[in-house]
Design an enzyme around this catalytic site. Structure first.
Site, PDB file in Angstrom:
ATOM      1  NE  ARG A   1      -2.075  -1.321   3.540  1.00 12.14           N
ATOM      2  CZ  ARG A   1      -1.880  -0.333   4.626  1.00 12.14           C
ATOM      3  NH1 ARG A   1      -1.636   0.956   4.398  1.00 12.14           N
ATOM      4  NH2 ARG A   1      -1.549  -1.008   5.771  1.00 12.14           N
TER       5      ARG A   1
ATOM      6  CE  LYS B   1      -5.809  -3.331   4.608  1.00  9.35           C
ATOM      7  NZ  LYS B   1      -6.469  -4.060   5.885  1.00  9.35           N
TER       8      LYS B   1
ATOM      9  CG  HIS C   1      -7.060  -3.590   9.752  1.00  7.97           C
ATOM     10  ND1 HIS C   1      -6.108  -2.685  10.623  1.00  7.97           N
ATOM     11  CD2 HIS C   1      -6.685  -4.604   9.009  1.00  7.97           C
ATOM     12  CE1 HIS C   1      -5.218  -3.598   9.246  1.00  7.97           C
ATOM     13  NE2 HIS C   1      -6.006  -4.171   8.625  1.00  7.97           N
TER      14      HIS C   1
ATOM     15  CB  SER D   1      -0.438  -4.037   7.483  1.00  6.81           C
ATOM     16  OG  SER D   1      -2.325  -3.101   7.301  1.00  6.81           O
TER      17      SER D   1
ATOM     18  CB  CYS E   1       0.710  -7.069  13.776  1.00 13.95           C
ATOM     19  SG  CYS E   1       1.872  -5.747  13.403  1.00 13.95           S
TER      20      CYS E   1
ATOM     21  CG  ASP F   1      -7.315  -7.098   6.486  1.00 12.98           C
ATOM     22  OD1 ASP F   1      -6.677  -6.576   7.855  1.00 12.98           O
ATOM     23  OD2 ASP F   1      -7.848  -6.784   5.553  1.00 12.98           O
TER      24      ASP F   1
ATOM     25  NE  ARG G   1       0.275  -8.582   2.028  1.00 13.68           N
ATOM     26  CZ  ARG G   1      -0.824  -7.884   2.748  1.00 13.68           C
ATOM     27  NH1 ARG G   1      -1.982  -8.287   2.719  1.00 13.68           N
ATOM     28  NH2 ARG G   1      -0.363  -6.685   3.435  1.00 13.68           N
TER      29      ARG G   1
HETATM   30  C1  OXD Z   1      -3.188  -5.034   5.116  1.00 14.45           C
HETATM   31  C2  OXD Z   1      -3.541  -5.665   4.714  1.00 14.45           C
HETATM   32  O1  OXD Z   1      -2.066  -4.496   4.892  1.00 14.45           O
HETATM   33  O2  OXD Z   1      -4.749  -6.352   5.220  1.00 14.45           O
HETATM   34  O3  OXD Z   1      -3.631  -4.328   6.254  1.00 14.45           O
HETATM   35  O4  OXD Z   1      -3.150  -5.941   3.345  1.00 14.45           O
HETATM   36 MN    MN Z   2      -5.055  -4.977   7.046  1.00 17.32          MN
END
Ligand code: OXD
Ligand code: MN
Length: 650
Positions: A74, A225, A245, A267, A269, A292, A404
Site C-alpha cells: 500500500r 481497504k 480493521h 497490518s 501483526c 482482516d 501475499r
Molecule cells: C493490510 C492488509 O495492509 O490487510 O492491512 O493487506
Molecule cells: Mn489489513
C-alpha cells in the site's frame, strides 16, 4: 472506443458510460463471476506472461504473479481522503480539495485504458442479501484485479441481480495507468512507475473511490481497504455502526459455549494467524469468520453483531508455516493467487519461514534465479553457495517481505460457515461479539493482556494502540513504533478524533450498554533483554483467550492495576505446556509480562498524550482551517489519560 453495454440499472449504465468515454478502452467486459470465466482470465494472463500457472497436481487452479518493484505494498503517502473540508479528513490523512482532485485525476484517466479491456465487476461486501452487506462496482483495466476481486469479494451476476433496476452501489474506478499504443506489447505488471503518479483516493461525501497507477493489493482491490474501511467507516459514523480493521473468530469452550471475538491488530501483526489458530488448550475449538475486516452493527438487544465483508484472505506469505498457521497454508492449496513469492522448479511456491526446505534453486520475486543457502536449508540467496550471514548482510529475501496469497475463504478448514455466511441462529445477521481485542507488536512495556475497566477505558486503550511498522506499507520507518489507533491509522475515512467520539457514542446510543463487548489489549510480542520472545504466541494464545472468556463469565478475579485488569499468573491455564518443546511458556517470563512496568508506562502515557496533541492540531501545516473544539480528542479520553497518569504517579 468500446460500446457501453446495456445495464438494467440506469445509474450503473450512466456511470460505466461516463468512464468508458474518459478512459477509452478497446473493449468492455462485465464480470459474471463464474469459475469458467475466472479461469479463462487467468489463462489469458498466462499467455500474456502476466501469470505463471503452478503445478496443477500440487496446486490446482493456482497462479503466481510478480509485481513491478515500485508496486509491492500500500502507498500511504499517495492515499487521500478528499472531504470538502480538510478538517473532516483530519491530521492523520492526506487531503486535497475534492473538486481539484477530481480534475487532476480525470486528466490522468483520460485515455488511460487505450489498448486494454475495461472490466466491470459488480461485487458485494458481505453475503448477498444480508442486512449488513453493502454493494459496489469496480471498473478496472487490470485482469489481476478481476481475479483477485473474484476471490476477495462475492462478484458477478448475482450482485447485479440484487442491485436490480435502482439498487445503490459504491462506484469504484481503477486504472493501472498504462495505456497501450497500437501494437505495443504489454508488460508483466503494468502500473505507473513513479510513486507520485499513483493515487488512491476516497471521496467520503460523494461515497466514491478513484484509484490510479497501482495494481497491488489494498491500492487496487477497491472493496478491501478503500471501501470496507475508509468509505465504510464514514458510512458507519453517519449511520451508527462500525467498520473496523478486525478479524472475527468463534471460540467454543469444552462446555460447548460459543464466544465471538474480534481483534484489531495493525497490518502484518498476526490477525490471520489468530483468526485460524489451533488452540493448545485441550477441548477448546477455534473457527474463523474473517481475518482482516469486521462490520459491526448494534442490535436491539444492545449487542454488536458482526460480519466479515470479505470472501477470501489476502494474507502475508513469509512466516506462514505449518507451525505458525497450518490452516492458512491449507487455505492456499487450490484456487489461490500468489504474488511475489518464489517459484520452485516443480511449479510450486516457497517463501522464507515457510517451514519447508528451500529448493536447490528457484526463481525469486523479481524473476531472478535464487539458490539454497550453504549453511541453512531454509534460506535462499541470489548466488549459489552463499552463507546465511552473507545473505542477511545483503538484506536479500527471495520472496518479497510483503508477498501475499489470495485464497478463497471456503478453502479454510476451520471456517465457521454459518458465521461467515452472516447467519446467527439461522437468521441473516452478524454474530454477537463478546470481546474486542486491540494489539500490536510491542517489544517492551505492554503486558500480555490487559482488560479495560469500562467501555470508555477500552476506547482509550484502542486510541493508544501502537506497533512496529511492518513491510505491509512502503515506508522508511520499518521497525519503529508508530501510534496506530484501533489499527486504523491508514484506514480512517474521516477525522481521527471524530472517530474516537464515534466509538464513545456507541455506548451512549446502545439499547443496553451492559451488553457491549468487553475490551482487551493484548501483546504477543514482548522481548527479553537478549531479544528472545517472552511469549510463544500462536496456539498458546488460546491460554489468553480462555482467561478472557472466564472474565466474561465472571469466573476469575484479576489484578486491578492503574493501567487495567491484568491476570494473576496462576490464572493463565498452562495445561499442555510442553517445557521440552522449542516454543513453550516460560513461567518466569509469564510473571514478567503480567507486571506493570511503571516507569515504562509513564513514558508510554506521555507518548499517547503527545499523539493526542498531534490529533488536536490543525489538519496540516499549511491548512487554512483551525482545529475547532468539535474535532478535538474527546474530553472523556483526555480524562482517562489524566487518571492513568495520576494513578501511575502514586
Ligand atoms: C493490510 C492488509 O495492509 O490487510 O492491512 O493487506
Ligand atoms: Mn489489513
Amino acid at each position: 472506443m468500446a460500446k457501453t453495454p446495456k445495464f438494467a440499472n440506469a445509474k450503473v449504465f450512466a456511470w460505466v458510460d461516463k468512464w468508458n468515454k474518459i478512459c477509452t478502452p478497446d473493449k468492455i467486459v462485465v464480470v459474471t463471476g463464474t469459475k469458467k470465466e475466472h479461469l479463462a482470465i487467468c489463462e489469458m494472463m498466462v499467455k500474456k506472461g502476466q501469470f505463471i500457472k503452478l503445478n496443477s497436481k500440487k496446486r490446482p487452479d493456482c497462479y503466481l504473479a510478480r509485481s513491478h518493484e515500485s508496486d509491492v505494498a500500500r502507498v500511504e503517502g499517495r492515499t487521500f481522503i478528499c472531504s470538502k473540508k480538510e478538517i473532516d479528513a483530519g491530521p492523520t490523512n492526506h487531503w486535497m480539495d475534492p473538486v481539484e482532485m477530481k480534475k487532476k485525476m480525470e486528466k490522468a484517466y483520460k485515455g488511460s485504458m487505450k489498448g486494454r479491456t475495461m472490466y466491470v465487476i459488480p461485487f458485494a461486501m458481505g453475503p448477498i442479501g444480508n442486512p449488513i452487506t453493502q454493494y459496489g462496482i469496480e471498473i478496472t483495466d487490470s485482469p489481476y484485479v478481476v481475479v483477485n476481486m473474484n476471490i476477495m469479494t462475492r462478484t458477478g451476476d448475482a450482485v447485479m441481480k440484487h442491485l436490480g433496476k435502482d439498487g445503490d452501489f459504491i462506484p469504484c474506478i481503477h486504472s493501472v495507468g498504462a495505456p497501450l499504443k497500437k501494437g505495443q506489447k504489454d508488460v508483466a505488471w503494468p502500473c505507473a512507475k513513479k510513486i507520485e503518479d499513483k493515487y488512491i483516493t476516497q471521496f467520503p461525501e460523494d461515497r466514491e473511490i478513484w484509484s490510479f497507477g497501482s495494481g497491488y493489493g489494498g491500492n487496487a482491490l477497491l472493496g478491501k481497504k478503500c471501501f470496507a474501511l475508509r468509505i465504510a467507516s464514514k458510512l458507519a459514523k453517519d449511520e451508527g455502526w462500525m467498520a473496523e480493521h478486525m478479524l472475527i473468530l468463534t471460540l467454543t469452550s469444552p462446555e460447548k459455549k460459543q464466544y465471538h471475538v474480534t481483534a484489531a491488530f495493525p497490518s502484518a501483526c498476526g490477525k490471520t494467524n489468530l483468526a485460524m489458530m489451533l488452540p493448545k488448550l485441550p477441548g477448546w475449538k477455534l473457527q474463523t469468520i474473517g481475518d482482516d475486516i469486521a462490520w459491526l452493527k448494534p442490535g436491539d438487544d444492545g449487542r454488536l453483531y458482526a460480519i466479515n465483508p470479505e470472501n477470501g484472505f489476502f494474507g502475508v506469505a513469509p512466516g506462514t508455516s505449518m507451525d505458525s498457521n497450518p490452516n492458512a497454508l491449507k487455505s492456499c492449496k487450490k484456487g489461490t493467487i500468489f504474488t511475489n513469492v518464489v517459484l520452485t522448479p516443480d511449479g510450486d511456491i516457497w517463501w522464507e519461514d515457510m517451514g519447508v526446505k528451500a529448493p536447490k534453486e528457484g526463481t525469486d520475486w523479481k524473476g531472478n534465479p535464487c539458490y539454497v543457502c550453504a549453511d541453512d536449508p531454509y534460506r535462499m540467496g541470489p548466488k549459489p553457495g552463499m552463507t546465511k550471514a552473507e545473505i542477511k548482510a545483503m538484506g536479500y529475501v527471495a520472496a518479497h517481505k510483503n508477498s501475499r496469497f489470495t485464497a478463497p475463504a471456503e478453502n479454510c478448514p476451520v471456517l465457521d460457515k454459518a458465521g461467515f455466511n452472516g447467519l446467527y441462529n439461522k437468521k441473516p445477521t452478524g454474530v454477537p461479539i463478546d470481546a474486542i481485542l486491540f494489539g500490536g507488536r510491542r517489544p517492551s512495556t505492554i503486558p500480555l493482556v490487559n482488560e479495560a475497566k469500562s467501555w470508555t477505558h477500552g476506547v482509550f486503550m484502542g486510541s493508544a494502540a501502537g506497533s512496529e511498522v511492518t513491510a505491509a506499507v512502503i515506508s522508511d520507518q520499518i521497525g519503529q513504533v508508530r501510534r496506530d489507533p484501533m489499527a486504523m491509522l491508514p484506514f480512517f475515512g474521516y477525522n481521527v478524533a471524530d472517530y474516537f467520539q464515534h466509538w464513545l457514542e456507541m455506548e451512549r446510543t446502545s439499547a443496553d450498554a451492559t451488553k457491549l463487548p468487553k475490551i482487551y489489549f493484548v501483546n504477543w510480542f514482548r522481548k527479553g533483554d537478549d531479544g528472545r520472545f517472552m511469549w510463544p504466541g500462536f496456539g498458546d494464545n488460546s491460554r489468553v483467550l480462555k482467561w478472557i472468556c472466564q472474565r466474561i463469565e465472571g469466573q476469575v478475579k484479576a489484578n486491578e492495576t492503574p493501567i487495567g485488569n491484568i491476570p494473576f499468573p496462576e490464572d493463565i491455564d498452562l495445561t499442555n505446556n510442553d517445557e521440552k518443546a522449542k516454543f513453550h511458556v516460560v513461567k518466569a517470563d509469564l510473571e514478567e509480562i503480567l507486571k506493570v512496568d511503571v516507569e515504562g508506562w509513564k513514558k508510554e502515557i506521555a507518548t499517547v498524550g503527545a499523539s493526542y496533541d498531534e490529533y488536536d492540531k490543525k489538519p496540516s501545516k499549511d491548512s487554512k482551517e483551525e482545529n475547532l473544539a468539535a474535532h478535538r480528542v474527546p474530553k472523556a479520553l483526555r480524562q482517562v489519560l489524566a487518571d492513568v497518569t495520576a494513578a501511575l504517579a502514586k
